[in-house]
Design a protein around this motif. Structure first.
Motif, mmCIF file in Angstrom:
data_model
loop_
_atom_site.group_PDB
_atom_site.id
_atom_site.type_symbol
_atom_site.label_atom_id
_atom_site.label_comp_id
_atom_site.label_asym_id
_atom_site.label_seq_id
_atom_site.Cartn_x
_atom_site.Cartn_y
_atom_site.Cartn_z
ATOM 1 N N ALA A 1 15.063 -21.831 24.828
ATOM 2 C CA ALA A 1 16.358 -21.354 24.322
ATOM 3 C C ALA A 1 16.486 -21.390 22.802
ATOM 4 O O ALA A 1 17.381 -20.765 22.247
ATOM 5 C CB ALA A 1 17.488 -22.182 24.946
ATOM 6 N N GLY B 1 14.959 -16.628 22.689
ATOM 7 C CA GLY B 1 15.855 -17.519 23.422
ATOM 8 C C GLY B 1 17.256 -17.613 22.857
ATOM 9 O O GLY B 1 18.239 -17.633 23.600
ATOM 10 N N VAL C 1 18.013 -21.080 30.432
ATOM 11 C CA VAL C 1 17.097 -20.405 29.512
ATOM 12 C C VAL C 1 16.078 -21.442 29.062
ATOM 13 O O VAL C 1 16.428 -22.415 28.392
ATOM 14 C CB VAL C 1 17.824 -19.804 28.297
ATOM 15 C CG1 VAL C 1 16.810 -19.148 27.352
ATOM 16 C CG2 VAL C 1 18.865 -18.784 28.746
ATOM 17 N N LEU D 1 19.223 -14.272 23.392
ATOM 18 C CA LEU D 1 19.386 -14.144 24.841
ATOM 19 C C LEU D 1 20.473 -15.092 25.335
ATOM 20 O O LEU D 1 21.340 -14.706 26.136
ATOM 21 C CB LEU D 1 18.059 -14.443 25.535
ATOM 22 C CG LEU D 1 18.080 -14.520 27.069
ATOM 23 C CD1 LEU D 1 18.536 -13.202 27.684
ATOM 24 C CD2 LEU D 1 16.710 -14.903 27.602
ATOM 25 N N SER D 2 20.440 -16.324 24.844
ATOM 26 C CA SER D 2 21.462 -17.301 25.240
ATOM 27 C C SER D 2 22.850 -16.872 24.791
ATOM 28 O O SER D 2 23.840 -17.071 25.512
ATOM 29 C CB SER D 2 21.120 -18.682 24.657
ATOM 30 O OG SER D 2 19.887 -19.147 25.151
ATOM 31 N N LEU E 1 20.477 -24.907 28.570
ATOM 32 C CA LEU E 1 19.457 -24.575 27.587
ATOM 33 C C LEU E 1 18.386 -25.649 27.583
ATOM 34 O O LEU E 1 18.691 -26.850 27.590
ATOM 35 C CB LEU E 1 20.079 -24.480 26.194
ATOM 36 C CG LEU E 1 21.339 -23.627 26.060
ATOM 37 C CD1 LEU E 1 21.860 -23.702 24.623
ATOM 38 C CD2 LEU E 1 21.075 -22.178 26.458
ATOM 39 N N VAL F 1 15.460 -18.203 33.348
ATOM 40 C CA VAL F 1 14.840 -17.166 32.520
ATOM 41 C C VAL F 1 13.897 -17.862 31.557
ATOM 42 O O VAL F 1 14.288 -18.813 30.878
ATOM 43 C CB VAL F 1 15.894 -16.363 31.732
ATOM 44 C CG1 VAL F 1 15.237 -15.163 31.054
ATOM 45 C CG2 VAL F 1 17.019 -15.896 32.642
#
Length: 343
Positions: free
Chosen positions: A23, A28, A20, A31-32, A46, A89
């Motif tokens: 992150a 972020g 990510v 999502l992480s 990350l 991502v």
């Protein structure tokens, strides 16, 4: 102890690793968290310019299989984070601040995406790249130009994440139909990922839905401009971060499943049409090189772009006409940013 070493351990990258990039931000972090909870991921790396070790330490206490590593830019952090990654991502970017024009914001976020994609080209050229950073209509073409310049562009592995538009369409339709599980209804949302470039195809919903004529305009507008709802509700304190994180996770999980060999996975995503099977037909119909359509995913990434344009109704054709016009300019702006960088 160097940044990241606390969480890195022996970095073999023999398992499924997802990065990510961005992150520590509003998208972020959630999502992480979602990715850390997924049993499909072996390592979660990350990367961000601030606070990554803290986010990494926090996530590393969660009792799920994924090992967490965390990196800052210093001491080749980007190289360490990206090397050997299977999927990257990218939600990185900044929100618009008071006094900042949209053009100012574009230049900053475009530069962030450019530099991160350069890092991917150098350190994980075979990775699948999932671009969340806005404006997606322009940042994905930016990513493509960077990858082309590095001679590592694989159109089947570059995705603009437009899943939030699909998630909103499912949710808002369920409020009308009474469907208890919004995600049980598949609603294609095509075009781009901002305003009138977003075209929900309610006529192609499966199972079919009945949208009253007097509610269609408002529903369409709500899907197209749902982000404004969140900005207003947050009273200037932010934009859609949690829903975007969920949408990003949902698409990333689909890519992971497809890469692992699961078949029959189809999801709308913004891709470079000339480089994806089935894309040429859509490119000729739209006049756009980049476009979001339902895409069948496979181990190699985008397996086939599915042309739903021939099945749209007259109402949706009018929406698409506006979409093509706006999207063409957005794509050109992204390409221009790389070919003629602002000074």
């Amino acid at each position: 102890m160097k940044a990241g070493e606390l969480f890195r351990g022996a970095k073999t990258r023999t398992d499924r690793c997802i990065v990510v990039a961005g992150a520590s931000g509003g998208i972020g972090q959630p999502l992480s968290l979602l990715l850390k909870a997924s049993p499909l991921i072996d390592e979660l790396a990350l990367y961000d310019v601030v606070n990554t070790p803290g986010v990494g330490a926090d996530l590393s206490h969660i009792s799920s299989p994924a090992k967490v590593t965390a990196f800052l830019p210093k001491e080749d952090g980007m190289k360490h984070a990206f090397t050997g990654a299977d999927i990257v991502v990218i939600p990185a970017g900044i929100p618009r601040k008071p006094g900042m024009t949209r053009d100012d914001l574009f230049k900053i976020n475009a530069g962030i995406v450019r530099d991160l994609v350069k890092g991917c080209a150098e350190n994980c050229p075979n990775a699948y790249l999932l671009i969340i950073s806005n404006p997606v209509n322009s940042t994905v073409p930016i990513a493509a130009e960077v990858l082309k310049a590095a001679k590592v562009f694989d159109p089947k592995k570059l995705f603009g994440v437009t899943t939030l538009d699909v998630v909103r369409a499912e949710t808002f339709v369920a409020e009308i139909t009474g469907q208890k599980n919004p995600a049980a209804t598949t609603i294609p949302v095509i075009g781009g990922h901002s305003g009138e470039t977003i075209v929900p195809l309610f006529s192609l919903a499966k199972p079919s839905v009945n949208i009253p004529a007097d509610k269609l305009d408002a529903l369409t507008n709500r899907v197209q401009f749902g982000g404004d709802e969140v900005v207003k509700a947050k009273d200037g304190a932010g934009s859609a971060t949690l829903s975007m994180a969920y949408a990003g996770f949902r698409f990333a999980e689909n890519v992971i499943k497809a890469v692992k060999g699961e078949s029959g996975i189809v999801a709308p995503t913004y891709v470079y049409l000339p480089g994806v099977d089935g894309g040429d037909e859509i490119q000729k119909a739209t006049g756009c090189d980049f476009f979001s359509v339902p895409v069948e995913l496979g181990p190699g990434g985008a397996k086939k772009a599915i042309n739903v344009l021939k099945d749209v109704n007259d109402y949706e054709k009018k929406l698409l006409a506006k979409c093509y016009e706006g999207l063409t300019g957005n794509i050109s702006k992204g390409i221009e940013f790389i070919q003629n960088p602002p000074k």
